[in-house]
Design an enzyme around this catalytic site. Sequence first.
Site, PDB file in Angstrom:
ATOM      1  NE  ARG A 185      -3.453   2.574   2.454  1.00 42.92           N
ATOM      2  CZ  ARG A 185      -4.013   3.177   3.493  1.00 42.92           C
ATOM      3  NH1 ARG A 185      -3.787   2.737   4.719  1.00 42.92           N
ATOM      4  NH2 ARG A 185      -4.777   4.242   3.320  1.00 42.92           N
ATOM      5  CG  HIS A 186      -1.003   4.926  -0.785  1.00 37.42           C
ATOM      6  ND1 HIS A 186      -1.178   5.687   0.353  1.00 37.42           N
ATOM      7  CD2 HIS A 186      -2.252   4.534  -1.152  1.00 37.42           C
ATOM      8  CE1 HIS A 186      -2.458   5.763   0.656  1.00 37.42           C
ATOM      9  NE2 HIS A 186      -3.145   5.068  -0.239  1.00 37.42           N
ATOM     10  N   GLY A 187       2.420   4.939   0.892  1.00 38.49           N
ATOM     11  CA  GLY A 187       2.800   5.487   2.186  1.00 38.49           C
ATOM     12  C   GLY A 187       1.862   6.591   2.642  1.00 38.49           C
TER      13      GLY A 187
END
Length: 465
Positions: free
Chosen positions: A81-83
Site C-alpha cells: 500500500r502507498h505510504g
Amino acid sequence: MLRSARRLPGGSVARAAVVAAALLSSLSRGSPPEPPEPAASPLSPYFGTKTRYEDAEPGLRRDPRLLGEACRPLQLVALIRHGTRLPTARQVARLRQLQALVRRPDAEPEPEPEWSRPGADGQLVERGRQDMRRLAGRLARLFPALLGRRHAGRLRALSSSKPRCVDSGVAFLQGLWRHHHPGEPAPGPADMEYGPLEINDKLMRFFDHCEKFLTEVEGNATALHHVEAFKTGPEMQNVLNKVAATLQVPVSSLNADLIQVAFFACSFDLAIRGVKSPWCDVFDIEDAKVLEYLNDLKQYWKRAYGYAINSRSSCGLFQDIFRHMDKAVEQKQRSQPVSSPAILQFGHAETLLPLLSLMGYFKDKEPLTAHNYKEQLHRKFRSGRIVPYASNLIFVLYHCENARTPREEFQVQLLLNEKVLPLARSQDTVCLYEDLKEHYKDILQGCHATEECESPRLNSTSDEL
C-alpha cells in the site's frame, strides 16, 4: 469562553478551537523533516486505514523467522500500500467545515492552502516516501538474494495510476538504490538500475473494472446501511454528546462525519508531521474504539466480507500472483534463471483488503453490524492492524532440497507487514507450494473475473483510502 465539561491540557478549549485552522495551515506548508522521535498518542492504534505503520501492532518490525538453510528464496511477490498521504478533497472540505464551526469570532481567516489546488489532494508526503525507503531497506536486508544489486535489471515493479502509488513505487526503488549505494545521493527514476515502473490499474485497481461491484456496492445507496445505522446509534450519540460538551457547541451542529474527521485530524498530524495535535486531547480511548469500529464497518461492508463481490473481484490479481510463482518454479525445474526474482506492486488499502478476504483472513464468526459493537470488541477484522499506511503482503517462494530424498520441493511463506502470516487453513507458517495451490484450487481455476463482475449497469468509483 465557557469552561468545557472535559478540560483539555492547558485549561482551555481555545487550543481545540483553533486546531482545525492550524492543521490546514500546517499542511499547506508541507511536511517538515521527520523528528527523531515522532509524537505518540494512546489513540494511535485506533485510526483504521489512517494508522501509521509503526503503530499498527507492537513488535511489527522484528525480523520474521524465515526458513532454514535447506530452503533458499527463489522469488517474492509483494503487494504494498502507498505510504502516508495528505487528506483527500472530501476530508479537507470537512476539516474546513469543522474549522468554521470552532473558530473564534475574533480569529483571523486562514489563507487558502496551496495543496487545495485541483489534483493535489491525497498526494504522498515526505513521511510517506520515508515509509517506502525504509521498507525497501529492511526487505533488501531480509532478502539479499532476491533484492540484491545483481538482480536489479530483472526486478519488476508496477503501480496503480494514482500519483501517491507511483510516488511510493519510485521512493521504494530509491530506497533499494540507497541500500546498495550507501552515502550516495539517489538519482532520478530514469537513472537507477531498475526497470521502468509499469502502470497497471487492471491489477492494482481491479475494483474500478468490476461492473458488479460498482453497481451493487459502490453505487448502491443501501449497501452501507450498517455504517449509516451505526452513525445514529447509541455508541456514536454518546461520542457526539461528549465532544459537543468539550467544544462547547450544540450537539445539533455536529454529526458522525464531522466527529470522524476531527478524530482523523489527530491522525493526520501524527502521521504527516510527527506531532501531537490538540484534537488528540478531545477524544478518550472509549471514543477511539467507537470511531475505529465505524471505520471498520465501512471497510468490512465495502471492501471485505460484507458482500461476496468485494473479494471475488480480486481473483484476477490472486491468479496473477500464482502465475508469477508458477513461472519461477518451471524455470527452476529447467535449471534456468528466474526471470523476475522480485515483483513489487504498489496499490491501495482497497487492493489488499479484498485479496486478504478472498484468502480467508481476518474473518470473524459473526459479521460486523451496526448492532453488535460490544460483541465485536475483540474482533479479528481491525483495518488499522491489517492495512495501515505502507502495509504489505508478501508471498515468498522457496526452493528446498530435502536431504532424505532426491526430490526437490517448493514451499511458500506469507508475510503481512513484515511478520509471518500463518496460513488461513491450518495456522502453519509454511507449506508446500502444490498444497497451497490445491487449497485455493476453486479460486485459481473457478474464479473468472470477467464472469464474476458481469453486471447490466456501470457506475464509477472515487472514494479512496
